[in-house]
Design a protein around this motif. Structure first.
Motif, PDB file in Angstrom:
ATOM      1  N   UNK B   4       0.840  -1.211   0.000  1.00 12.92           N
ATOM      2  CA  UNK B   4       0.000   0.000   0.000  1.00 12.92           C
ATOM      3  C   UNK B   4       0.867   1.250   0.000  1.00 12.92           C
ATOM      4  N   UNK B   5       1.923   1.218   0.858  1.00 13.53           N
ATOM      5  CA  UNK B   5       2.837   2.362   0.920  1.00 13.53           C
ATOM      6  C   UNK B   5       3.547   2.558  -0.414  1.00 13.53           C
ATOM      7  N   UNK B   6       3.929   1.415  -1.008  1.00 16.16           N
ATOM      8  CA  UNK B   6       4.646   1.482  -2.282  1.00 16.16           C
ATOM      9  C   UNK B   6       3.754   2.095  -3.364  1.00 16.16           C
ATOM     10  N   UNK B   7       2.482   1.684  -3.359  1.00 17.29           N
ATOM     11  CA  UNK B   7       1.551   2.248  -4.337  1.00 17.29           C
ATOM     12  C   UNK B   7       1.374   3.746  -4.113  1.00 17.29           C
ATOM     13  N   UNK B   8       1.295   4.113  -2.841  1.00 18.89           N
ATOM     14  CA  UNK B   8       1.124   5.535  -2.518  1.00 18.89           C
ATOM     15  C   UNK B   8       2.337   6.327  -2.984  1.00 18.89           C
ATOM     16  N   UNK B   9       3.533   5.763  -2.758  1.00 16.57           N
ATOM     17  CA  UNK B   9       4.766   6.441  -3.179  1.00 16.57           C
ATOM     18  C   UNK B   9       4.814   6.567  -4.699  1.00 16.57           C
ATOM     19  N   UNK B  10       4.397   5.500  -5.391  1.00 14.54           N
ATOM     20  CA  UNK B  10       4.390   5.544  -6.857  1.00 14.54           C
ATOM     21  C   UNK B  10       3.399   6.582  -7.366  1.00 14.54           C
ATOM     22  N   UNK B  11       2.241   6.650  -6.684  1.00 12.61           N
ATOM     23  CA  UNK B  11       1.224   7.630  -7.095  1.00 12.61           C
ATOM     24  C   UNK B  11       1.745   9.047  -6.887  1.00 12.61           C
ATOM     25  N   UNK B  12       2.406   9.275  -5.750  1.00 12.60           N
ATOM     26  CA  UNK B  12       2.979  10.599  -5.492  1.00 12.60           C
ATOM     27  C   UNK B  12       4.043  10.946  -6.534  1.00 12.60           C
ATOM     28  N   UNK B  13       4.871   9.939  -6.865  1.00 11.95           N
ATOM     29  CA  UNK B  13       5.937  10.154  -7.853  1.00 11.95           C
ATOM     30  C   UNK B  13       5.342  10.486  -9.216  1.00 11.95           C
ATOM     31  N   UNK B  14       4.250   9.807  -9.551  1.00 11.24           N
ATOM     32  CA  UNK B  14       3.591  10.065 -10.837  1.00 11.24           C
ATOM     33  C   UNK B  14       3.017  11.479 -10.875  1.00 11.24           C
ATOM     34  N   UNK B  15       2.451  11.879  -9.741  1.00 13.47           N
ATOM     35  CA  UNK B  15       1.884  13.226  -9.624  1.00 13.47           C
ATOM     36  C   UNK B  15       2.980  14.281  -9.813  1.00 13.47           C
ATOM     37  N   UNK B  16       4.101  14.043  -9.151  1.00 10.57           N
ATOM     38  CA  UNK B  16       5.237  14.976  -9.272  1.00 10.57           C
ATOM     39  C   UNK B  16       5.704  15.033 -10.722  1.00 10.57           C
ATOM     40  N   UNK B  17       5.743  13.863 -11.366  1.00 12.52           N
ATOM     41  CA  UNK B  17       6.193  13.782 -12.753  1.00 12.52           C
ATOM     42  C   UNK B  17       5.277  14.602 -13.666  1.00 12.52           C
ATOM     43  N   UNK B  18       3.984  14.449 -13.448  1.00  9.73           N
ATOM     44  CA  UNK B  18       3.020  15.208 -14.269  1.00  9.73           C
ATOM     45  C   UNK B  18       3.175  16.707 -14.031  1.00  9.73           C
ATOM     46  N   UNK B  19       3.373  17.057 -12.784  1.00 10.38           N
ATOM     47  CA  UNK B  19       3.547  18.475 -12.468  1.00 10.38           C
ATOM     48  C   UNK B  19       4.794  19.034 -13.154  1.00 10.38           C
ATOM     49  N   UNK B  20       5.887  18.270 -13.097  1.00  9.44           N
ATOM     50  CA  UNK B  20       7.136  18.730 -13.713  1.00  9.44           C
ATOM     51  C   UNK B  20       6.993  18.826 -15.234  1.00  9.44           C
ATOM     52  N   UNK B  21       6.275  17.869 -15.818  1.00  8.93           N
ATOM     53  CA  UNK B  21       6.033  17.945 -17.269  1.00  8.93           C
ATOM     54  C   UNK B  21       5.343  19.255 -17.625  1.00  8.93           C
ATOM     55  N   UNK B  22       4.306  19.562 -16.850  1.00  7.64           N
ATOM     56  CA  UNK B  22       3.543  20.783 -17.116  1.00  7.64           C
ATOM     57  C   UNK B  22       4.389  22.018 -16.850  1.00  7.64           C
ATOM     58  N   UNK B  23       5.133  21.974 -15.774  1.00  8.35           N
ATOM     59  CA  UNK B  23       5.972  23.122 -15.384  1.00  8.35           C
ATOM     60  C   UNK B  23       7.028  23.405 -16.452  1.00  8.35           C
ATOM     61  N   UNK B  24       7.714  22.355 -16.893  1.00  9.71           N
ATOM     62  CA  UNK B  24       8.795  22.545 -17.858  1.00  9.71           C
ATOM     63  C   UNK B  24       8.234  22.892 -19.239  1.00  9.71           C
ATOM     64  N   UNK B  25       7.091  22.330 -19.585  1.00 10.39           N
ATOM     65  CA  UNK B  25       6.467  22.687 -20.859  1.00 10.39           C
ATOM     66  C   UNK B  25       6.063  24.149 -20.837  1.00 10.39           C
ATOM     67  N   UNK B  26       5.547  24.600 -19.702  1.00  8.32           N
ATOM     68  CA  UNK B  26       5.176  26.005 -19.540  1.00  8.32           C
ATOM     69  C   UNK B  26       6.386  26.894 -19.672  1.00  8.32           C
ATOM     70  N   UNK B  27       7.478  26.445 -19.112  1.00  8.45           N
ATOM     71  CA  UNK B  27       8.704  27.229 -19.188  1.00  8.45           C
ATOM     72  C   UNK B  27       9.184  27.309 -20.633  1.00  8.45           C
ATOM     73  N   UNK B  28       9.014  26.213 -21.348  1.00 10.33           N
ATOM     74  CA  UNK B  28       9.460  26.196 -22.739  1.00 10.33           C
ATOM     75  C   UNK B  28       8.614  27.130 -23.603  1.00 10.33           C
ATOM     76  N   UNK B  29       7.320  27.172 -23.323  1.00 12.37           N
ATOM     77  CA  UNK B  29       6.425  27.981 -24.147  1.00 12.37           C
ATOM     78  C   UNK B  29       6.340  29.425 -23.671  1.00 12.37           C
ATOM     79  N   UNK B  30       6.923  29.687 -22.518  1.00 18.07           N
ATOM     80  CA  UNK B  30       6.847  31.035 -21.970  1.00 18.07           C
ATOM     81  C   UNK B  30       5.471  31.334 -21.420  1.00 18.07           C
ATOM     82  N   UNK B  31       4.740  30.288 -21.123  1.00 20.10           N
ATOM     83  CA  UNK B  31       3.382  30.454 -20.597  1.00 20.10           C
ATOM     84  C   UNK B  31       3.266  29.758 -19.247  1.00 20.10           C
TER      85      UNK B  31
END
Lengths: 217, 177
Positions: B4-31
């Motif tokens: 259960x903990x492992x799944x929670x950690x993976x879910x958190x990691x996935x969330x962070x990954x999605x956030x970073x994708x959006x953050x870096x894409x925003x940085x690339x587009x200047x938006x």
């Protein structure tokens, strides 16, 4: 990109579907493919790949080594080795990697990573990113704001520098070189899931460091 | 760590990954200003991790080497590239050809060696024509002569060989007696 699979897609042959079955064809997904092929035919054409990736490789080396001269040394070795080894490079992009994928970039960064690791092993002490490095990035025209930005950048650099090697590398590749999780997995030789967890934990450690203020010392 | 903990950690990691994708894409587009872009991911992510990500996006910038270094390395790579092309150019016109493929009977086969009796010697030898030979300033005639001399069976057996064979025969005869 972590897995060594050449991208394939199913397509109907141009001559029609006499057998009624789609024929698999190789999908060339690597965006650097044309440049790589030209460089293979004529090594002087490697220059185009060099110009494209110089800043990325140099930045990675600079953030890892914290010194301009050492970063230049590592960059030079990386590109010379890549040029010599180019005939052995294999394109391994997958459809899942997307259109912008470059397995050449991953391969180049694998060389850079090994070069930098050897260089770090070869020196006596391992300084983390220096204040000079932070000053390079701060706005040179804004003196007052620049000082604050420089201090904050230095704190962030120190926090990253305190991370274990794999977490530090993952963060640098993610933020500085703006690599996807799949690309980082290829460079570090890990699964994508492992890289996600690595980045997540690294980020939390940096957050703790910065929130507690220890990154400022 | 439980599953259960492992799944929670993976879910958190996935969330962070999605956030970073959006953050870096925003940085690339200047938006997508920090904290305003990724929407629900932004709210679900640990605020401290989010602040750290925003700060690293700002402070871990890409740096470029000096122009002097860039050009110096470009020159070095060009030299290396030329060096890589030279070996191919020097040997590219050369080709390996069989030289005088012929078979000769072995001279005076050893009478005590049944395996060699009646056998022939293959004299076909590869010879590199052009390329390396010409670049090494060796004449084709010279190379051909050397190849011919090395492959040609000797008509006369050297005296040392004759002496060795005689001694061997005498030794065998003594053993029979």
């Amino acid at each position: 990109m972590a897995r060594p699979v050449l991208g394939r897609s199913s397509a109907i042959s141009a001559s029609g579907t006499a057998a009624g079955e789609p024929r698999a064809r190789v999908a060339h997904l690597d965006r650097d493919r044309a440049l790589v092929e030209e460089a293979r035919r004529d090594p002087l054409r490697f220059d185009a790949l060099y110009r494209r990736y110089l800043a990325q490789v140099y930045s990675y080396a600079y953030h890892e080594l914290g010194d301009h001269h050492e970063a230049e040394d590592a960059t030079e070795r990386t590109f010379l080795e890549a040029l010599a080894a180019l005939p052995r490079f294999e394109e391994r992009a997958r459809p899942a990697d997307g259109e912008g994928a470059s397995t050449f970039r991953v391969w180049l960064f694998q060389i850079a990573r090994n070069t930098i690791a050897n260089q770090r092993r070869g020196r006596r002490r391992h300084p983390v990113a220096s204040l000079d490095a932070a000053a390079t990035i701060a706005d040179p025209l804004d003196v007052a704001g620049g000082a604050v930005a420089r201090d904050e950048a230095a704190a962030a650099w120190r926090a990253v520098g305190r991370l274990p090697a794999d977490r530090r590398q993952a963060l640098i590749l993610r933020f500085v070189d703006e690599m996807s999780t799949a690309e980082i997995a290829g460079v570090l030789g890990r699964s994508e899931g492992a890289v996600r967890v690595l980045v997540h934990r690294a980020l939390r450690a940096v957050a703790r460091d910065l929130e507690s203020g220890s990154g400022d010392r | 760590m439980s599953l259960l903990d492992r799944d929670a950690a993976s879910a958190d990691a996935l969330l962070t990954d999605l956030y970073l994708d959006a953050l870096l894409a925003g940085a690339l587009l200047g938006a997508a200003a920090v904290g305003e872009g990724p929407g629900s991911i932004d709210r679900d992510l640990d605020p401290a991790a989010r602040r750290a990500a925003d700060r690293l996006r700002r402070d871990l910038a890409r740096v470029h080497p000096s122009f002097r270094f860039e050009e110096r390395l470009a020159t070095r790579l060009a030299e290396a590239a030329v060096a890589m092309r030279v070996p191919a150019a020097a040997g590219a016109e050369g080709r390996v050809v069989p030289f005088r493929a012929a078979r000769y009977p072995l001279d005076e086969p050893d009478p005590f060696d049944d395996d060699l009796r009646g056998q022939t010697r293959d004299l076909s030898r590869p010879l590199l024509i052009g390329g390396a030979l010409t670049s090494a300033a060796l004449s084709l005639a010279g190379a051909a002569l050397v190849a011919w001399r090395r492959g040609r069976p000797s008509r006369s057996v050297p005296s040392m060989v004759r002496a060795a064979r005689a001694a061997r025969a005498a030794h065998a005869a003594r053993r029979l007696v």
